[in-house]
Design a protein around this motif. Sequence first.
Motif, PDB file in Angstrom:
ATOM      1  N   ASP A 196      -5.240  17.988  17.782  1.00  0.00           N
ATOM      2  CA  ASP A 196      -6.052  18.938  18.234  1.00  0.00           C
ATOM      3  C   ASP A 196      -5.900  20.170  17.581  1.00  0.00           C
ATOM      4  OD1 ASP A 196      -7.748  17.352  19.771  1.00  0.00           O
ATOM      5  OD2 ASP A 196      -6.350  17.344  21.413  1.00  0.00           O
ATOM      6  N   SER A 197      -4.626  20.777  17.790  1.00  0.00           N
ATOM      7  CA  SER A 197      -3.919  22.011  17.054  1.00  0.00           C
ATOM      8  C   SER A 197      -2.650  21.839  16.813  1.00  0.00           C
ATOM      9  CB  SER A 197      -4.266  23.054  18.175  1.00  0.00           C
ATOM     10  OG  SER A 197      -3.547  23.122  19.398  1.00  0.00           O
ATOM     11  N   LEU A 198      -2.236  22.473  16.084  1.00  0.00           N
ATOM     12  CA  LEU A 198      -0.807  22.307  15.465  1.00  0.00           C
ATOM     13  C   LEU A 198       0.000  23.551  15.793  1.00  0.00           C
ATOM     14  CD1 LEU A 198      -0.652  20.769  11.862  1.00  0.00           C
ATOM     15  CD2 LEU A 198       0.524  20.003  13.825  1.00  0.00           C
ATOM     16  N   ASP A 199       1.257  23.502  16.090  1.00  0.00           N
ATOM     17  CA  ASP A 199       2.031  24.691  16.622  1.00  0.00           C
ATOM     18  C   ASP A 199       2.173  25.173  15.124  1.00  0.00           C
ATOM     19  OD1 ASP A 199       4.476  25.961  16.662  1.00  0.00           O
ATOM     20  OD2 ASP A 199       5.024  24.813  18.552  1.00  0.00           O
ATOM     21  N   PRO A 200       2.331  26.364  14.979  1.00  0.00           N
ATOM     22  CA  PRO A 200       2.253  27.304  13.614  1.00  0.00           C
ATOM     23  C   PRO A 200       3.736  27.132  13.236  1.00  0.00           C
ATOM     24  CG  PRO A 200       1.740  28.837  15.469  1.00  0.00           C
ATOM     25  CD  PRO A 200       1.633  27.450  15.999  1.00  0.00           C
ATOM     26  N   ASN A 201       4.733  26.784  13.942  1.00  0.00           N
ATOM     27  CA  ASN A 201       5.996  26.545  13.555  1.00  0.00           C
ATOM     28  C   ASN A 201       6.494  25.228  12.869  1.00  0.00           C
ATOM     29  OD1 ASN A 201       6.580  29.057  13.948  1.00  0.00           O
ATOM     30  ND2 ASN A 201       7.214  28.681  16.283  1.00  0.00           N
ATOM     31  N   THR A 202       5.513  24.195  12.912  1.00  0.00           N
ATOM     32  CA  THR A 202       5.728  23.160  12.341  1.00  0.00           C
ATOM     33  C   THR A 202       6.208  22.934  11.038  1.00  0.00           C
ATOM     34  OG1 THR A 202       3.755  22.185  13.884  1.00  0.00           O
ATOM     35  CG2 THR A 202       4.531  20.533  12.072  1.00  0.00           C
ATOM     36  N   VAL A 203       7.156  22.195  10.834  1.00  0.00           N
ATOM     37  CA  VAL A 203       7.659  21.916   9.524  1.00  0.00           C
ATOM     38  C   VAL A 203       7.621  20.489   9.014  1.00  0.00           C
ATOM     39  CG1 VAL A 203       9.127  23.932   9.313  1.00  0.00           C
ATOM     40  CG2 VAL A 203      10.115  21.685  10.351  1.00  0.00           C
ATOM     41  N   PHE A 332      13.314  17.992  23.083  1.00  0.00           N
ATOM     42  CA  PHE A 332      12.293  18.841  23.204  1.00  0.00           C
ATOM     43  C   PHE A 332      12.756  20.535  23.200  1.00  0.00           C
ATOM     44  CE2 PHE A 332      10.154  15.083  25.291  1.00  0.00           C
ATOM     45  CZ  PHE A 332       9.012  14.965  24.195  1.00  0.00           C
ATOM     46  N   ASP A 333      13.998  20.645  23.705  1.00  0.00           N
ATOM     47  CA  ASP A 333      14.341  22.120  23.765  1.00  0.00           C
ATOM     48  C   ASP A 333      15.513  22.502  22.969  1.00  0.00           C
ATOM     49  OD1 ASP A 333      16.833  21.046  24.981  1.00  0.00           O
ATOM     50  OD2 ASP A 333      15.901  20.773  26.946  1.00  0.00           O
ATOM     51  N   ASP A 334      16.215  23.295  23.326  1.00  0.00           N
ATOM     52  CA  ASP A 334      16.948  24.144  22.362  1.00  0.00           C
ATOM     53  C   ASP A 334      18.390  23.238  22.372  1.00  0.00           C
ATOM     54  OD1 ASP A 334      18.091  24.738  24.853  1.00  0.00           O
ATOM     55  OD2 ASP A 334      18.029  27.123  24.391  1.00  0.00           O
ATOM     56  N   HIS A 335      18.433  22.158  23.053  1.00  0.00           N
ATOM     57  CA  HIS A 335      19.503  21.138  22.835  1.00  0.00           C
ATOM     58  C   HIS A 335      19.451  20.325  21.838  1.00  0.00           C
ATOM     59  CE1 HIS A 335      19.986  22.403  27.013  1.00  0.00           C
ATOM     60  NE2 HIS A 335      21.153  22.463  27.027  1.00  0.00           N
ATOM     61  N   ALA A 336      18.006  20.172  21.360  1.00  0.00           N
ATOM     62  CA  ALA A 336      17.656  19.251  20.137  1.00  0.00           C
ATOM     63  C   ALA A 336      18.878  19.134  19.130  1.00  0.00           C
ATOM     64  CB  ALA A 336      16.579  19.339  19.892  1.00  0.00           C
ATOM     65  N   LEU A 347      16.077  22.290  14.423  1.00  0.00           N
ATOM     66  CA  LEU A 347      14.880  21.752  14.776  1.00  0.00           C
ATOM     67  C   LEU A 347      14.483  21.078  16.273  1.00  0.00           C
ATOM     68  CD1 LEU A 347      14.781  19.512  11.475  1.00  0.00           C
ATOM     69  CD2 LEU A 347      13.369  21.512  11.840  1.00  0.00           C
ATOM     70  N   ALA A 348      13.552  21.101  16.511  1.00  0.00           N
ATOM     71  CA  ALA A 348      13.007  20.193  17.860  1.00  0.00           C
ATOM     72  C   ALA A 348      11.766  19.509  17.942  1.00  0.00           C
ATOM     73  CB  ALA A 348      13.028  21.378  19.026  1.00  0.00           C
ATOM     74  N   VAL A 349      11.492  18.831  18.691  1.00  0.00           N
ATOM     75  CA  VAL A 349      10.112  18.332  18.679  1.00  0.00           C
ATOM     76  C   VAL A 349       9.265  19.090  19.798  1.00  0.00           C
ATOM     77  CG1 VAL A 349       8.697  16.276  19.314  1.00  0.00           C
ATOM     78  CG2 VAL A 349      11.074  15.767  18.392  1.00  0.00           C
ATOM     79  N   MET A 373       3.897  13.270  16.206  1.00  0.00           N
ATOM     80  CA  MET A 373       5.113  14.016  16.793  1.00  0.00           C
ATOM     81  C   MET A 373       5.286  15.206  15.983  1.00  0.00           C
ATOM     82  SD  MET A 373       8.542  12.047  17.179  1.00  0.00           S
ATOM     83  CE  MET A 373       8.053  10.272  17.914  1.00  0.00           C
ATOM     84  N   SER A 374       5.281  16.352  16.589  1.00  0.00           N
ATOM     85  CA  SER A 374       5.337  17.611  15.362  1.00  0.00           C
ATOM     86  C   SER A 374       6.857  18.131  15.721  1.00  0.00           C
ATOM     87  CB  SER A 374       4.452  18.734  15.951  1.00  0.00           C
ATOM     88  OG  SER A 374       4.425  18.909  17.221  1.00  0.00           O
ATOM     89  N   ILE A 375       7.386  18.173  14.653  1.00  0.00           N
ATOM     90  CA  ILE A 375       8.697  18.876  14.495  1.00  0.00           C
ATOM     91  C   ILE A 375       8.518  20.320  14.254  1.00  0.00           C
ATOM     92  CG2 ILE A 375      10.933  18.499  13.506  1.00  0.00           C
ATOM     93  CD1 ILE A 375       9.739  15.290  13.624  1.00  0.00           C
ATOM     94  N   THR A 376       9.337  21.054  14.908  1.00  0.00           N
ATOM     95  CA  THR A 376       9.105  22.601  14.778  1.00  0.00           C
ATOM     96  C   THR A 376      10.456  23.007  14.484  1.00  0.00           C
ATOM     97  OG1 THR A 376       9.063  22.761  17.031  1.00  0.00           O
ATOM     98  CG2 THR A 376       7.071  22.753  15.779  1.00  0.00           C
ATOM     99  N   LEU A 377      10.524  24.268  13.686  1.00  0.00           N
ATOM    100  CA  LEU A 377      11.825  25.014  13.657  1.00  0.00           C
ATOM    101  C   LEU A 377      11.847  25.619  15.289  1.00  0.00           C
ATOM    102  CD1 LEU A 377      11.255  27.126  10.555  1.00  0.00           C
ATOM    103  CD2 LEU A 377      12.620  25.164  10.830  1.00  0.00           C
ATOM    104  N   LEU A 378      13.268  25.381  15.709  1.00  0.00           N
ATOM    105  CA  LEU A 378      13.637  25.576  17.088  1.00  0.00           C
ATOM    106  C   LEU A 378      13.554  27.184  17.153  1.00  0.00           C
ATOM    107  CD1 LEU A 378      14.477  24.380  19.960  1.00  0.00           C
ATOM    108  CD2 LEU A 378      16.712  24.562  18.957  1.00  0.00           C
ATOM    109  N   SER A 379      13.920  28.029  16.390  1.00  0.00           N
ATOM    110  CA  SER A 379      14.260  29.544  16.598  1.00  0.00           C
ATOM    111  C   SER A 379      12.759  30.049  16.813  1.00  0.00           C
ATOM    112  CB  SER A 379      15.140  30.070  15.440  1.00  0.00           C
ATOM    113  OG  SER A 379      14.233  29.610  14.448  1.00  0.00           O
TER     114      SER A 379
END
Length: 415
Positions: A196-203, A332-336, A347-349, A373-379
């Motif tokens: 539906d929509s993508l996280d702008p930080n998706t890589v 899903f979080d900063d432990h990824a 990176l995180a999901v 599954m969108s994988i985004t930059l964690l920071s």
Amino acid sequence: MMRATLGVWILSAAICVGRGHHCLGTGQVKDQADQHTAHDHSASSASLVNSANKEFTYHLYRKLAAHADSQGKNIFFSPISVSVALAALSVGARGETHRQLFRGLGFNSSILTQANVDQAFHALLKIAKSHEETNEGTAVFVDNSFKPHAEFLDVLKQSYFADGFNIDFTNTTDSANTINRYVAEKTRGKIDKLVDSLDPNTVMYLISYIYFKGKWQTPFEPELTKEDEFIVDENTKVPVQMMNMEEDIEYYYDQPINTSVLHLPFNSSYSMLLLLPGDMATLENVISPAHVAKWLKWMKSRRYDIYVPKFSIKSSYKLNDVLTEMGMTDMFDDHADLSGISDLQRLAVSEVVHKATLDVDEAGATATASTGMSITLLSLRLIPALKFNRPFMVIITERNTQETLFIGKIINPNE
Ligand SMILES: *[C@@H]1O[C@H](CO)[C@@H](O)[C@H](O)[C@H]1NC(C)=O
Ligand SMILES: *[C@@H]1O[C@H](CO)[C@@H](O)[C@H](O)[C@H]1NC(C)=O
Ligand SMILES: *[C@@H]1O[C@H](CO)[C@@H](O)[C@H](O)[C@H]1NC(C)=O
Ligand SMILES: *[C@@H]1O[C@H](CO)[C@@H](O)[C@H](O)[C@H]1NC(C)=O
């Protein structure tokens, strides 16, 4: 059709033909079974993976049912599509993130390595490709500016038959459209908007898809289809087109759980099982791979006058919560730890979505699903009549492997 914005893979193992076409993957699909692996060991790890996938089916089903119950909703999904997507992600996961994915999928890491798992999925996807009525696969969309490890992409291509694309994720509308067009093509238009929509930080965006179209071994006669009532609950009845046939049908009555099981074979090695319980919750709480094995083994043919509704349903899930409840939290979080994908950037999901469709009619059934599954930059992230006229469960399985392609619960065929 992929648009001209798609880039080309630069990968040793893949040869891509032309800008705007996807990789044809010449030479990258090397049968891993041909390599120097002990055949006995690979066969036993494949069977461990297959039985874990069967158990995963019911774990995930019960989680989704718990979430859906309050809303009285239909459930329909493809467990194998979810397993494939998570297994492909685990290729790039390390440390506790990897352990959680393995545990969540039911893979015992003291017996199974990632390579064993990759090999088992390779075999499973290869079998699906050899069957005319199924189309199952994966794809990975990578941002132009992001450079995943070549080994990660190689395993995805070789073991998970992944199609690879470079796209520009900075334009989220455009990249969501590109992914959606790909999924629509693979599911023959049934799922036209996975994202539906993508996280702008998706890589990176990882997907799996499955398409199944089966014809009944014995089709229903359209002239016998009549409007009838479907009893949603004590207070609700809805009209349905009820199909009917009087035939020798395989049937099993599972007395301990007061459930009638009807076997409708497709004209192939696939089958649909329709489960009509006395009490839905009892069935949902106990159903296991052993039940399905028992039903397929002991069902007996006799003449029945059966009534099954003709229907089309769609479902849509965001799986973050249920996967977290199943212990897959860190991704899903900063432990990824997805350092197997890239160790230059954290990176995180951000999201796992799953959509599915089921159409049942006189000629057969079509079922599709896709997991994204969108994988985004964690920071940056954040004769006796057996009438299916009340809620029932449905399973689409391959009879030899008893792999569950789809499972669901139909509460309201008109939803
Ligand atoms: C994993 O396998 C080992 C070795 O067979 C076994 O001891 C252990 O109980 C298994 N773990 C689980 C969670 O099944
Ligand atoms: C994103 O892509 C869409 C469709 O191709 C286009 O209409 C839009 O102008 C683009 N947006 C940006 C910010 O480039
Ligand atoms: C089932 O398949 C066989 C062989 O593929 C074919 O001859 C037969 O017509 C099919 N039956 C139906 C009902 O489609
Ligand atoms: C089994 O379920 C049926 C409804 O399908 C119900 O009428 C019957 O009482 C149930 N039997 C038992 C033993 O629970």
